[in-house]
Write a protein that holds these residues in place. Structure first.
Motif, PDB file in Angstrom:
ATOM      1  N   TRP A 282     -23.739 -14.014  -8.135  1.00  0.00           N
ATOM      2  CA  TRP A 282     -22.328 -13.596  -7.149  1.00  0.00           C
ATOM      3  C   TRP A 282     -21.099 -14.411  -6.800  1.00  0.00           C
ATOM      4  O   TRP A 282     -19.971 -14.467  -6.463  1.00  0.00           O
ATOM      5  CB  TRP A 282     -23.341 -13.019  -5.785  1.00  0.00           C
ATOM      6  N   SER A 283     -20.914 -16.120  -6.560  1.00  0.00           N
ATOM      7  CA  SER A 283     -20.586 -16.954  -6.283  1.00  0.00           C
ATOM      8  C   SER A 283     -19.627 -17.243  -7.385  1.00  0.00           C
ATOM      9  O   SER A 283     -18.206 -17.488  -7.223  1.00  0.00           O
ATOM     10  CB  SER A 283     -20.944 -18.398  -5.599  1.00  0.00           C
ATOM     11  N   SER A 284     -19.859 -16.965  -8.580  1.00  0.00           N
ATOM     12  CA  SER A 284     -18.905 -17.761  -9.814  1.00  0.00           C
ATOM     13  C   SER A 284     -17.962 -15.986  -9.705  1.00  0.00           C
ATOM     14  O   SER A 284     -16.994 -16.360  -9.575  1.00  0.00           O
ATOM     15  CB  SER A 284     -19.950 -16.928 -11.338  1.00  0.00           C
ATOM     16  N   ALA A 285     -18.924 -14.316  -9.199  1.00  0.00           N
ATOM     17  CA  ALA A 285     -17.453 -13.517  -9.220  1.00  0.00           C
ATOM     18  C   ALA A 285     -16.760 -13.579  -8.344  1.00  0.00           C
ATOM     19  O   ALA A 285     -15.258 -13.724  -8.413  1.00  0.00           O
ATOM     20  CB  ALA A 285     -18.132 -12.433  -9.504  1.00  0.00           C
ATOM     21  N   LEU A 286     -17.326 -14.936  -7.092  1.00  0.00           N
ATOM     22  CA  LEU A 286     -15.845 -15.073  -5.941  1.00  0.00           C
ATOM     23  C   LEU A 286     -14.962 -16.188  -6.401  1.00  0.00           C
ATOM     24  O   LEU A 286     -14.008 -16.496  -6.390  1.00  0.00           O
ATOM     25  CB  LEU A 286     -16.787 -15.770  -5.020  1.00  0.00           C
ATOM     26  N   ALA A 287     -15.440 -16.827  -7.243  1.00  0.00           N
ATOM     27  CA  ALA A 287     -14.613 -18.511  -7.442  1.00  0.00           C
ATOM     28  C   ALA A 287     -14.065 -17.981  -8.694  1.00  0.00           C
ATOM     29  O   ALA A 287     -12.663 -18.089  -8.535  1.00  0.00           O
ATOM     30  CB  ALA A 287     -15.956 -19.466  -8.029  1.00  0.00           C
ATOM     31  N   VAL A 288     -13.529 -16.744  -8.938  1.00  0.00           N
ATOM     32  CA  VAL A 288     -12.864 -15.484 -10.256  1.00  0.00           C
ATOM     33  C   VAL A 288     -12.178 -15.384  -9.667  1.00  0.00           C
ATOM     34  O   VAL A 288     -10.933 -15.953 -10.053  1.00  0.00           O
ATOM     35  CB  VAL A 288     -14.270 -15.002 -11.172  1.00  0.00           C
TER      36      VAL A 288
END
Lengths: 320, 275
Positions: A282-288
């Motif tokens: 989830w956090s990776s998606a937000l970082a993207v």
């Protein structure tokens, strides 16, 4: 004979390795090798990793391998009210901080314009510029003491004036403003610096001409100063916008995003989900998503930079 | 301007500077107070300064270790970054290899990302490779993060040096390396200084990256400050104010000594001029 003549003609000398490296076709890339190594190991690979992980459900604490989830994370983020609140809070923070800093910086910069003969100018400017080079964690920590409702100096001043002492960082209505004030204290000096640079770029001759033409103060500002200084000011505003969007240390150290989530800007939201909850997919998606926003900011910055360079080039042509 | 008006004007400018410095002055003042004096209500203005806090900080092995870490991390990473960036900037400026603009753009976008988003993928990679809490892993990451602004600053300065210097050097048989070292480098020294000090301040002040991908061995002072604050319930303000005072001295000295590089540094070379 033939053989002999062939042998006596100068043989193509074998190129030595250093000569090969020094060739015009090789040299440029050779010089780029170190930077590319850094770039690939610490940027390209992690970014690809991040992109990949953003399509997986993966939590570091669960101990289970990542599960492919398609656009699940992105879908979940776009429907997460905490994310939208965090983003809008961030944009509100950016608009207020940068707006106030720009206006204040412009005013103070104009005030400092004629300061060439100020006694101890260098020391005074050092004092003025200090807030922006301070360790954000250190200033955040100390502003906490300044804001402290019982021990803080600000509370004492309020009490001395007969006002109620407020819990600036602990009150859900005040915390955002209190944090904003610290950012303004820290970064107004930067806008003063940019204003001074913009003012220094105005040709003296045109200012003298404006003096002779008896232009009003406002006309001078608009027609002469802003005309020449607007690119530097614009670059300053853009840099400040990008930087304010990134703000995290300072706020995190003062309020940890609280009380409640009243000061939780998006960088803190991401920090919490990634390094407190360890929901990595989830956090990776937000970082993207944040990466895309940053790329848009960078593109805007470069666009303004190039339009300035084009204008300077055309001015130089006119001059020639 | 009449004399008294000019005096008034100068007084006003000094007052503004002092207002911005006041919170810093309060920190510095506090570092010479006892715990009771710092937390006294109403605040104590006149007191007998004590050096006990400094003695305590400097005899705290953990804190001294963090100070050494801060120095090692920032100095090493910035030197590596500027060396690497210099070669790249020279290549970009002189040969303009295909993709120059795109690479310059990508480099810049690294620095425009919020810290928590920038560190997340690196954290995953470091956990995967077991690189956490290692000096080199942290130094090289800081170097990577210092390269973009260094390349931008140095490219601007190298662009300002006429290519005729290179040509003269080439004609006289100098190698590229000696052209870079002997002809270009001395002329762009101000850019090198700006890149060094600006990135030094960045790494010096950095907290999040050290906290996330570092560990007990590589703790720098900002991390120590923010994680060690709540030991024993309340914040130990005398300790904090003293550490803070010591820690903010180098940046303040840099702003004073290198004042004319501040503009170039803060705008990574996109704006130049005298302030």
């Amino acid at each position: 004979m033939r053989l002999a003549s062939k042998a006596s003609s100068p043989p193509r000398r074998r190129q030595s390795f250093t000569e090969f490296l020094g060739r015009r076709e090789v040299m440029p890339f050779l010089l780029l090798v170190p930077v590319l190594i850094f770039f690939i190991i610490w940027n390209t690979i992690p970014t690809l990793w991040l992109l990949g992980l953003s399509f997986y459900r993966f939590s570091l604490t669960s101990g289970r391998p990542p599960i492919f989830a398609g656009f699940y994370n992105f879908d979940s983020i776009l429907n997460d009210s905490a994310v939208w609140l965090g983003l809008s809070r961030t944009f509100l923070f950016v608009i207020l901080a940068v707006g106030i800093e720009t206006v204040l910086g412009l005013l103070l910069g104009l005030l400092f314009w004629g300061s060439q003969k100020l006694p101890g100018r260098r020391v005074a400017l050092t004092l003025l510029f200090t807030p922006m080079v301070l360790t954000p964690v250190a200033s955040g920590t100390f502003w906490r003491l300044i804001y402290d409702p019982t021990f803080g100096i600000l509370g004492s001043i309020f009490r001395g004036l007969g006002l109620p002492s407020l819990n600036f960082l602990g009150d859900a209505h005040l915390a955002f403003g209190a944090v904003l004030l610290v950012d303004i204290w820290m970064w107004t000096p930067f806008m003063v610096l940019m204003t001074l640079a913009a003012l220094a770029s105005v040709p003296k001759a045109e200012l003298e001409a404006a003096e002779i033409d008896q232009l009003s103060w406002w006309q001078r500002l608009r027609l002469v100063i802003l005309y020449h200084g607007k690119f530097i000011l614009m670059l300053g505003i853009l840099l400040r916008t990008i930087d304010a969007f990134k703000t995290m240390d300072l706020i995190y150290d003062m309020t940890f995003g609280g009380p409640g989530s009243t000061t939780e800007v998006i960088a803190i939201t991401l920090y919490r989900r990634a390094f407190e909850d360890f929901t990595m997919g989830w956090s990776s998606a937000l970082a993207v998503i944040l990466l895309l926003i940053s790329i848009a900011f960078t593109a805007t910055f470069i666009f303004v930079l190039h339009s300035r360079d084009r204008k300077q080039a055309s001015l130089a042509e006119e001059g020639a | 301007m009449t004399t008294w008006r000019r005096h008034l004007y100068h007084l006003l400018l000094w007052l503004i500077a002092l207002v911005f410095f006041a919170p810093v002055a309060w920190i510095i003042l506090s570092s010479f107070k006892t715990a009771n004096q710092i937390l006294a209500v109403p605040p104590v203005w006149i007191f007998r300064p004590t050096l006990a806090n400094y003695v305590r900080v400097l005899s705290d092995p953990g804190m001294v270790h963090s100070f050494i870490n801060s120095i090692v991390l920032s100095v090493t990473s910035v030197l590596i970054a500027v060396a690497v960036a210099f070669l790249a900037a020279f290549s970009f400026s002189r040969f303009k290899p295909p993709g120059t603009n795109f690479l310059m753009f990508l480099l810049l976008s690294i620095r425009m990302l919020p810290g928590s988003a920038a560190i997340l993928p690196v954290y995953l990679m470091y956990v995967g490779f077991g690189w956490k809490d290692s000096y080199w892993a942290l130094i090289l990451f800081y170097a990577m993060f210092s390269i973009p602004f260094s390349v931008w600053i140095l490219k601007g300065f190298i662009d300002g040096v006429s290519p005729r210097f290179d040509e003269t050097g080439r004609v006289n048989g100098a190698s590229w390396l000696s052209i870079i070292a002997k002809l270009i480098f001395p002329q762009v020294l101000p850019g090198v200084i700006a890149a060094l000090i600006f990135n030094f301040i960045f790494v010096w002040n950095e907290f999040l990256f050290d906290y996330i991908i570092g560990g007990p061995h590589t703790t720098n002072v900002p991390t120590a400050l923010s994680t060690g604050l709540y030991s024993g319930g309340g914040v130990d303000w005398t300790f904090v104010s003293c550490v803070t005072t010591l820690y903010i001295l180098p940046p303040i000295v840099i702003v004073y000594v290198f004042q004319r590089y501040l503009l170039v540094g803060m705008t990574f070379g996109t704006v130049r001029g005298e302030v």
